[in-house]
Enzyme design. Structure first.
Site, short mmCIF file in Angstrom:
data_model
loop_
_atom_site.label_atom_id
_atom_site.label_comp_id
_atom_site.label_asym_id
_atom_site.label_seq_id
_atom_site.Cartn_x
_atom_site.Cartn_y
_atom_site.Cartn_z
CG ASP A 126 -8.76 -3.37 -2.31
OD1 ASP A 126 -8.44 -2.57 -3.22
OD2 ASP A 126 -8.17 -3.41 -1.21
CB SER A 157 -4.25 0.50 3.47
OG SER A 157 -3.83 0.89 2.19
CG HIS A 160 -8.18 -0.09 -0.14
ND1 HIS A 160 -7.29 -1.13 -0.04
CD2 HIS A 160 -7.55 1.00 0.38
CE1 HIS A 160 -6.16 -0.69 0.52
NE2 HIS A 160 -6.30 0.59 0.78
#
Ligand code: NAG
Length: 440
Positions: free
Chosen positions: A374, A210, A407
């Site tokens: 996601d 991320s 995610h």
């Protein structure tokens, strides 16, 4: 021909075989075969410690009395994360201690007065494994990934390193002071050099999750090409939000309860607005065109080109100046670092794409229209490098899409971990996994 060829084959086999057996039975030997790995976590992906000084003034008696309950001798306690803060009165104490302040005269961000913060165990993966070590099961973060890496032969602080940071802070465009973020990049650089030196001068493999991907790309591009060549073998970015997210506009407008139903998002909204890294993740113009409204209210609509007006209208005027001066120039271009890059992303998970606010304004949660992504990051953002580096002849880039992987699941799901390990094993065995962008 005949026999001499056979001899060569046999003697080569003899030369190779003892090594192979040794490799299986001896971890040290196997380790020497591996490129060291440095993990860069995402926002909220490592523990953060704090202590309060005399300057600290709690807004409520309750905060002083009941939070934190436990401190070590130096007065340090775990600010992020501690499950107790999910109880409403404590959520407010937590939020006020997490809040950052932008100081116009310094042109930089600082902690709340009287709050000191630090990350512990820089260099080790320890603070990335679980956010709250007393609740390992529900707060596991990189633990499953680290376990998979250990099965490959990686050993913490020998061939595997963690680079935790104060994820509330971000980076700023050139010419702007950015004390916490720049210090982190210096430490990360030092860690990479140390990791390489400890492993016979082998270049390292960066694996980010991320927001960590945005930091890692900045690190690469803020160091000379020779440094990158010498120290970085490959950069694997998991779920990187290259082009920001619509979800971030929701966070700024109405707060984000972090998926915990007990938490009132408005209690953490001011703190979330204050985070420099959150501002970094606003939808980027290159991915979200001016003709696409991302937020729609009865009176107006906002595209990625209207972020300043959006910040004003939600009641966060303070954010406009840092956004325009520090963030916009920073995200203008995603520079290709020349180091081979593999992006691994989830897709097919409903992801906020348009937010519809009603008459009651931004304090009320919006109706959400979902699109591909996601679950947190929109597809256009996850795939931004493919688009942006299309004409970069010297940039190797591969993008791997994992259907239905969210995610956070990318760090936990067995099939996702297998893909990550496959990519890593291929790099370690010298198999090229990346094709040039222009060949995609
Ligand atoms: C790198 O190694 C040096 C020398 O051993 C040490 O002093 C320093 O703390 C290390 N830095 C990092 C970030 O690992």
């Amino acid at each position: 021909m005949g026999s001499s060829m056979v001899m060569i084959v046999i003697s080569t086999m003899l030369a190779v075989m003892p090594c192979t057996c040794y490799a299986i039975t001896n971890n040290n030997y196997r380790q020497q075969q591996l490129y060291p790995v440095v993990l860069v976590p995402g926002a909220g992906g490592n523990q953060l410690e704090a202590r309060l000084t005399k300057e600290y003034k709690a807004t409520s008696w309750l905060c002083n009395k009941f939070y934190p309950l436990k401190k070590d001798e130096g007065g340090w306690f775990r600010l992020w994360f501690e499950v107790g803060v999910l109880l409403a009165p404590l959520t407010e104490c937590f939020a006020e201690r997490m809040t950052l302040y932008y100081h116009e005269e310094l042109d930089d961000y600082r902690n709340a007065p009287g709050v000191e913060t630090r990350v512990s165990k820089f260099g080790s993966t320890e603070s990335l494994l679980y956010l709250d070590p007393s609740l390992k099961k529900i707060t596991a973060y990189m633990e499953p990934l680290v376990k998979s890496l250990q099965m490959l032969g990686y050993i913490d602080s020998q061939s595997l390193f963690g680079a935790p940071y104060d994820f509330r802070y971000g980076l700023a465009s050139e010419g702007h002071p950015c004390e916490v973020g720049s210090t982190y990049l210096q430490n990360l650089k030092q860690l990479i050099e140390n990791a390489s030196n400890l492993n016979g001068g082998k270049p390292i493999i960066l694996i980010s999750h991320s927001l960590g991907g945005l930091y890692a790309l900045q690190l690469l591009n803020r160091n000379p090409p020779e440094w990158r060549q010498q120290y970085v073998k490959h950069f694997i970015a998991l779920s990187a939000p290259w082009g920001g997210t619509v979800d971030e506009m929701l966070t700024f407008a109405s707060g984000n309860a972090l998926g915990v139903p007990l938490v009132n998002p408005l209690l953490v909204r001011d703190e979330q607005r204050s985070s420099e890294s959150n501002l970094w993740l606003m939808p980027r113009r290159n991915q979200f065109p001016s003709t696409t409204p991302l937020v729609i209210t009865p009176d107006s609509s906002y595209s990625s080109f209207d972020i300043s007006r959006f910040l004003e209208d939600i009641g966060f005027e303070e954010g406009v100046h840092p956004y325009e001066t520090r963030i916009l120039p920073l995200v203008e271009k995603l520079v290709a670092p020349g180091v081979p890059v593999t992006c691994i992303v989830g897709n097919g998970v409903p992801t906020a794409e348009t937010l519809y606010y009603g008459e009651k304004g931004f304090d009320e949660q919006p109706e959400i229209l979902y699109g591909d992504g996601d679950g947190t990051v929109n597809m256009v953002s996850l795939l931004a490098l493919e688009d942006e580096w299309r004409d970069e002849e010297n940039q190797k880039l591969k993008v791997i899409k994992l259907a239905g992987i969210s995610h956070m699941d990318i760090l936990k799901d067995d099939s996702a971990l297998e893909h990550i390990i496959d990519v890593l094993s291929a790099i370690n065995s010298g198999i090229s996994t990346s094709s040039f962008v222009s060949h995609l």
